[in-house]
Design a protein around this motif. Sequence first.
Motif, PDB file in Angstrom:
ATOM      1  N   GLY A   1     117.829  10.723 -61.899  1.00  9.22           N
ATOM      2  CA  GLY A   1     117.517  10.645 -60.633  1.00  9.22           C
ATOM      3  C   GLY A   1     118.902  10.002 -59.876  1.00  9.22           C
ATOM      4  O   GLY A   1     118.697   9.818 -58.598  1.00  9.22           O
ATOM      5  N   ASN A   2     119.722   9.605 -60.545  1.00  8.95           N
ATOM      6  CA  ASN A   2     120.977   9.243 -59.994  1.00  8.95           C
ATOM      7  C   ASN A   2     122.225   9.763 -59.880  1.00  8.95           C
ATOM      8  O   ASN A   2     123.466   9.329 -59.661  1.00  8.95           O
ATOM      9  N   CYS A   3     122.091  11.248 -60.288  1.00  7.62           N
ATOM     10  CA  CYS A   3     123.490  11.893 -60.155  1.00  7.62           C
ATOM     11  C   CYS A   3     122.942  13.245 -59.760  1.00  7.62           C
ATOM     12  O   CYS A   3     121.705  13.796 -59.616  1.00  7.62           O
TER      13      CYS A   3
ATOM     14  N   PRO B   1     114.961   5.472 -69.545  1.00  8.79           N
ATOM     15  CA  PRO B   1     116.752   5.717 -68.998  1.00  8.79           C
ATOM     16  C   PRO B   1     117.084   7.054 -68.736  1.00  8.79           C
ATOM     17  O   PRO B   1     117.879   7.145 -67.701  1.00  8.79           O
TER      18      PRO B   1
ATOM     19  N   VAL C   1     115.219   9.228 -67.362  1.00  7.65           N
ATOM     20  CA  VAL C   1     114.413   9.442 -65.902  1.00  7.65           C
ATOM     21  C   VAL C   1     115.282   8.899 -64.708  1.00  7.65           C
ATOM     22  O   VAL C   1     115.656   9.744 -63.789  1.00  7.65           O
ATOM     23  N   VAL C   2     115.933   7.803 -65.048  1.00  3.78           N
ATOM     24  CA  VAL C   2     116.599   6.920 -64.114  1.00  3.78           C
ATOM     25  C   VAL C   2     117.920   7.662 -63.964  1.00  3.78           C
ATOM     26  O   VAL C   2     118.515   7.839 -62.774  1.00  3.78           O
TER      27      VAL C   2
ATOM     28  N   THR D   1     114.385  13.994 -61.346  1.00  2.00           N
ATOM     29  CA  THR D   1     113.493  13.056 -61.314  1.00  2.00           C
ATOM     30  C   THR D   1     112.467  13.221 -60.063  1.00  2.00           C
ATOM     31  O   THR D   1     113.129  13.384 -59.073  1.00  2.00           O
TER      32      THR D   1
ATOM     33  N   SER E   1     108.531  12.151 -58.248  1.00  2.00           N
ATOM     34  CA  SER E   1     107.323  11.366 -58.194  1.00  2.00           C
ATOM     35  C   SER E   1     106.330  12.149 -56.946  1.00  2.00           C
ATOM     36  O   SER E   1     105.472  11.582 -56.768  1.00  2.00           O
TER      37      SER E   1
ATOM     38  N   GLY F   1     114.079   1.367 -58.634  1.00  5.65           N
ATOM     39  CA  GLY F   1     114.140   1.154 -59.857  1.00  5.65           C
ATOM     40  C   GLY F   1     113.055   0.487 -60.824  1.00  5.65           C
ATOM     41  O   GLY F   1     113.184   0.327 -61.935  1.00  5.65           O
TER      42      GLY F   1
END
Lengths: 173, 173
Positions: free
Chosen positions: A81-83, A75, A77-78, A30, A32, A157
């Motif tokens: 970004g979290n693993c 969902p 995308v998040v 992910t 930005s 988030g």
Amino acid sequence: MPLARVYALLEPGPVVLLTTAYRNRANVMTQSWHTMVDFEPPLVACVVSDRNYSFTLLRASGECVINIPSVREAPQVVGCGNCSGRRVDKFKRFGLTALPASRVRAPLIAECHASFECRVVDTRLVGKYDLFILEVVKAWATPRRKPPRTIHHLGSGSFMVSGKTIRLPSRMR
Amino acid sequence: MPLARVYALLEPGPVVLLTTAYRNRANVMTQSWHTMVDFEPPLVACVVSDRNYSFTLLRASGECVINIPSVREAPQVVGCGNCSGRRVDKFKRFGLTALPASRVRAPLIAECHASFECRVVDTRLVGKYDLFILEVVKAWATPRRKPPRTIHHLGSGSFMVSGKTIRLPSRMR
């Protein structure tokens, strides 16, 4: 889609899913922190932290794909970004479909409404800022009647979902 | 506002008004080609074409202010993007109020809801891409109950207006 139109999809600042591949490993992150740098050929500056597994794959392959998700994919995308791709096959875990690209080895993501195949063309600012200059060599977009509802990261988030479009008389490209 | 929060306002990709000043001349330009490069101190990559008068002032002074307008200022944003500071005092023409900044000579714009005072810290990519690395040295934001409605350039005078905010469980900063 024509390369000259890439800026219209990236300039508004959506969150993107960056795919990379090297040898038999692929990953998706992910992202930005990107900006247009030139219209045509489209050049993009893109920051990929050297703590990310994608940095290793991007550095080694010199290629990636910038995929633009819609709010429907928030969902995933998040989740991406979290693993870390070091430990997880994120395509499998988040149900993202990898399709072969035409000019690079990194895959397109079928669920995204646009995908830009990129080659790294300048690494001078990688050492200090993890900032890559990419050239878009092929662009794909799903034809749509309405502009896709993109998501824009506000941090921690929270995401802004793209709203209505306004038009003003302008000579700006 | 704390420098550590700057990314939350720039990362979503709003159109900004970039102010510059050198000797007795100041200018303001419309700008969408920027990205965060680091959180703290906040570093921003920013493309200012060498055809723009602002390039001359930014190059000479090494300073600027990134101001974030809301949809209310859309007519001024388009106005500033459609004429050159070489010939026009854009502050006067578009009714923008220049306020003194604290750490740089470029002015803040009173009508904008946030202003980030910046110094140029790296010019290695200016020659080839007109890409400046800026460090935000001071940040101002108007306290608000709701997130400001920012505008995001889609090209050719079309802008996406920021929509609703969604929240998802995330460990991302």
